[in-house]
Design a protein around this motif. Sequence first.
Motif, PDB file in Angstrom:
ATOM      1  N   ALA A  50      -5.472   7.536   2.070  1.00  0.00           N
ATOM      2  CA  ALA A  50      -4.323   8.344   2.502  1.00  0.00           C
ATOM      3  C   ALA A  50      -4.687   9.828   2.493  1.00  0.00           C
ATOM      4  O   ALA A  50      -4.344  10.575   3.410  1.00  0.00           O
ATOM      5  CB  ALA A  50      -3.120   8.080   1.602  1.00  0.00           C
ATOM      6  N   ARG A  51      -5.404  10.248   1.469  1.00  0.00           N
ATOM      7  CA  ARG A  51      -5.830  11.646   1.382  1.00  0.00           C
ATOM      8  C   ARG A  51      -6.772  11.978   2.532  1.00  0.00           C
ATOM      9  O   ARG A  51      -6.640  13.012   3.189  1.00  0.00           O
ATOM     10  CB  ARG A  51      -6.519  11.876   0.036  1.00  0.00           C
ATOM     11  CG  ARG A  51      -6.844  13.311  -0.249  1.00  0.00           C
ATOM     12  CD  ARG A  51      -7.521  13.466  -1.607  1.00  0.00           C
ATOM     13  NE  ARG A  51      -6.659  13.030  -2.689  1.00  0.00           N
ATOM     14  CZ  ARG A  51      -6.993  12.119  -3.588  1.00  0.00           C
ATOM     15  NH1 ARG A  51      -8.168  11.521  -3.548  1.00  0.00           N
ATOM     16  NH2 ARG A  51      -6.166  11.789  -4.552  1.00  0.00           N
TER      17      ARG A  51
ATOM     18  N   ARG B 107       0.842  -1.205   0.000  1.00  0.00           N
ATOM     19  CA  ARG B 107       0.000   0.000   0.000  1.00  0.00           C
ATOM     20  C   ARG B 107       0.875   1.252   0.000  1.00  0.00           C
ATOM     21  O   ARG B 107       0.643   2.183  -0.774  1.00  0.00           O
ATOM     22  CB  ARG B 107      -0.890   0.033   1.247  1.00  0.00           C
ATOM     23  CG  ARG B 107      -1.944  -1.013   1.279  1.00  0.00           C
ATOM     24  CD  ARG B 107      -2.650  -1.004   2.629  1.00  0.00           C
ATOM     25  NE  ARG B 107      -3.616  -2.067   2.708  1.00  0.00           N
ATOM     26  CZ  ARG B 107      -4.900  -1.887   2.981  1.00  0.00           C
ATOM     27  NH1 ARG B 107      -5.368  -0.691   3.236  1.00  0.00           N
ATOM     28  NH2 ARG B 107      -5.719  -2.904   3.010  1.00  0.00           N
ATOM     29  N   ASP B 108       1.880   1.258   0.860  1.00  0.00           N
ATOM     30  CA  ASP B 108       2.770   2.421   0.956  1.00  0.00           C
ATOM     31  C   ASP B 108       3.517   2.664  -0.353  1.00  0.00           C
ATOM     32  O   ASP B 108       3.668   3.808  -0.779  1.00  0.00           O
ATOM     33  CB  ASP B 108       3.768   2.238   2.100  1.00  0.00           C
ATOM     34  CG  ASP B 108       3.105   2.208   3.469  1.00  0.00           C
ATOM     35  OD1 ASP B 108       1.937   2.655   3.585  1.00  0.00           O
ATOM     36  OD2 ASP B 108       3.742   1.726   4.421  1.00  0.00           O
TER      37      ASP B 108
ATOM     38  N   TYR C 203       2.201   7.045  -6.526  1.00  0.00           N
ATOM     39  CA  TYR C 203       1.186   8.010  -6.972  1.00  0.00           C
ATOM     40  C   TYR C 203       1.615   9.432  -6.628  1.00  0.00           C
ATOM     41  O   TYR C 203       1.525  10.341  -7.449  1.00  0.00           O
ATOM     42  CB  TYR C 203      -0.172   7.682  -6.337  1.00  0.00           C
ATOM     43  CG  TYR C 203      -1.270   8.596  -6.813  1.00  0.00           C
ATOM     44  CD1 TYR C 203      -1.930   8.346  -7.998  1.00  0.00           C
ATOM     45  CD2 TYR C 203      -1.639   9.718  -6.076  1.00  0.00           C
ATOM     46  CE1 TYR C 203      -2.931   9.188  -8.459  1.00  0.00           C
ATOM     47  CE2 TYR C 203      -2.631  10.566  -6.515  1.00  0.00           C
ATOM     48  CZ  TYR C 203      -3.278  10.296  -7.714  1.00  0.00           C
ATOM     49  OH  TYR C 203      -4.260  11.149  -8.156  1.00  0.00           O
ATOM     50  N   LYS C 204       2.105   9.623  -5.410  1.00  0.00           N
ATOM     51  CA  LYS C 204       2.553  10.953  -4.978  1.00  0.00           C
ATOM     52  C   LYS C 204       3.715  11.455  -5.830  1.00  0.00           C
ATOM     53  O   LYS C 204       3.844  12.649  -6.054  1.00  0.00           O
ATOM     54  CB  LYS C 204       2.985  10.931  -3.507  1.00  0.00           C
ATOM     55  CG  LYS C 204       1.833  10.787  -2.555  1.00  0.00           C
ATOM     56  CD  LYS C 204       2.213  11.082  -1.112  1.00  0.00           C
ATOM     57  CE  LYS C 204       3.169  10.122  -0.509  1.00  0.00           C
ATOM     58  NZ  LYS C 204       3.324  10.330   0.956  1.00  0.00           N
TER      59      LYS C 204
ATOM     60  N   LEU D 247      -0.577  14.177  -0.831  1.00  0.00           N
ATOM     61  CA  LEU D 247      -1.581  13.686  -1.770  1.00  0.00           C
ATOM     62  C   LEU D 247      -2.573  14.768  -2.136  1.00  0.00           C
ATOM     63  O   LEU D 247      -3.009  14.856  -3.271  1.00  0.00           O
ATOM     64  CB  LEU D 247      -2.329  12.494  -1.182  1.00  0.00           C
ATOM     65  CG  LEU D 247      -1.627  11.172  -1.339  1.00  0.00           C
ATOM     66  CD1 LEU D 247      -2.391  10.089  -0.616  1.00  0.00           C
ATOM     67  CD2 LEU D 247      -1.452  10.815  -2.791  1.00  0.00           C
TER      68      LEU D 247
ATOM     69  N   TRP E 182      -6.810   3.206  -1.944  1.00  0.00           N
ATOM     70  CA  TRP E 182      -5.662   3.473  -1.076  1.00  0.00           C
ATOM     71  C   TRP E 182      -5.275   4.943  -1.111  1.00  0.00           C
ATOM     72  O   TRP E 182      -4.966   5.540  -0.084  1.00  0.00           O
ATOM     73  CB  TRP E 182      -4.477   2.608  -1.482  1.00  0.00           C
ATOM     74  CG  TRP E 182      -4.637   1.152  -1.149  1.00  0.00           C
ATOM     75  CD1 TRP E 182      -5.590   0.582  -0.347  1.00  0.00           C
ATOM     76  CD2 TRP E 182      -3.820   0.089  -1.611  1.00  0.00           C
ATOM     77  NE1 TRP E 182      -5.400  -0.771  -0.288  1.00  0.00           N
ATOM     78  CE2 TRP E 182      -4.325  -1.111  -1.047  1.00  0.00           C
ATOM     79  CE3 TRP E 182      -2.716   0.012  -2.446  1.00  0.00           C
ATOM     80  CZ2 TRP E 182      -3.755  -2.349  -1.298  1.00  0.00           C
ATOM     81  CZ3 TRP E 182      -2.143  -1.230  -2.690  1.00  0.00           C
ATOM     82  CH2 TRP E 182      -2.654  -2.396  -2.124  1.00  0.00           C
ATOM     83  N   VAL E 183      -5.298   5.532  -2.299  1.00  0.00           N
ATOM     84  CA  VAL E 183      -4.973   6.966  -2.415  1.00  0.00           C
ATOM     85  C   VAL E 183      -6.032   7.794  -1.692  1.00  0.00           C
ATOM     86  O   VAL E 183      -5.715   8.729  -0.954  1.00  0.00           O
ATOM     87  CB  VAL E 183      -4.848   7.379  -3.901  1.00  0.00           C
ATOM     88  CG1 VAL E 183      -4.784   8.889  -4.053  1.00  0.00           C
ATOM     89  CG2 VAL E 183      -3.627   6.718  -4.536  1.00  0.00           C
TER      90      VAL E 183
ATOM     91  N   VAL F   5       1.001   4.157  -2.945  1.00  0.00           N
ATOM     92  CA  VAL F   5       0.669   5.550  -2.629  1.00  0.00           C
ATOM     93  C   VAL F   5       1.874   6.460  -2.887  1.00  0.00           C
ATOM     94  O   VAL F   5       1.735   7.548  -3.445  1.00  0.00           O
ATOM     95  CB  VAL F   5       0.147   5.685  -1.183  1.00  0.00           C
ATOM     96  CG1 VAL F   5       0.010   7.138  -0.773  1.00  0.00           C
ATOM     97  CG2 VAL F   5      -1.189   4.960  -1.038  1.00  0.00           C
TER      98      VAL F   5
END
Length: 112
Positions: free
Chosen positions: A48-49, A13-14, A20-21, A56, A44-45, A17
Amino acid sequence: MSAYIAPLPQQLRDQVVTAYKNHEGGYQALGERFGVATATVRNWVRQARHNGDETLLAVTLGNQVPKTKIDEKGRVFLHLVIEQAPEITILDLVAAYKEAFGIEIAEETMRR
């Protein structure tokens, strides 16, 4: 008998993310790269957001500070409308806000 599906590792997951970041791809590209569904990457994004990951928020908005369409004056207006008509629907709230402020708000935004 249903099969139990274990949650995917936090490390994965980390990594997703973080990728993506770092603008390494969109939901679909990252899903393919890491072997997870596009919806999983999106979730997941979003999580986190939602948990306050400012990076994010900036990525999503092109490195701008996130702004809401509903300011304090709008929140007061909505509280008054809901207080006067507790049975009002989201669609009716959207329409009332547009009429009062000339700003169209998405249903999803209004639900928040």
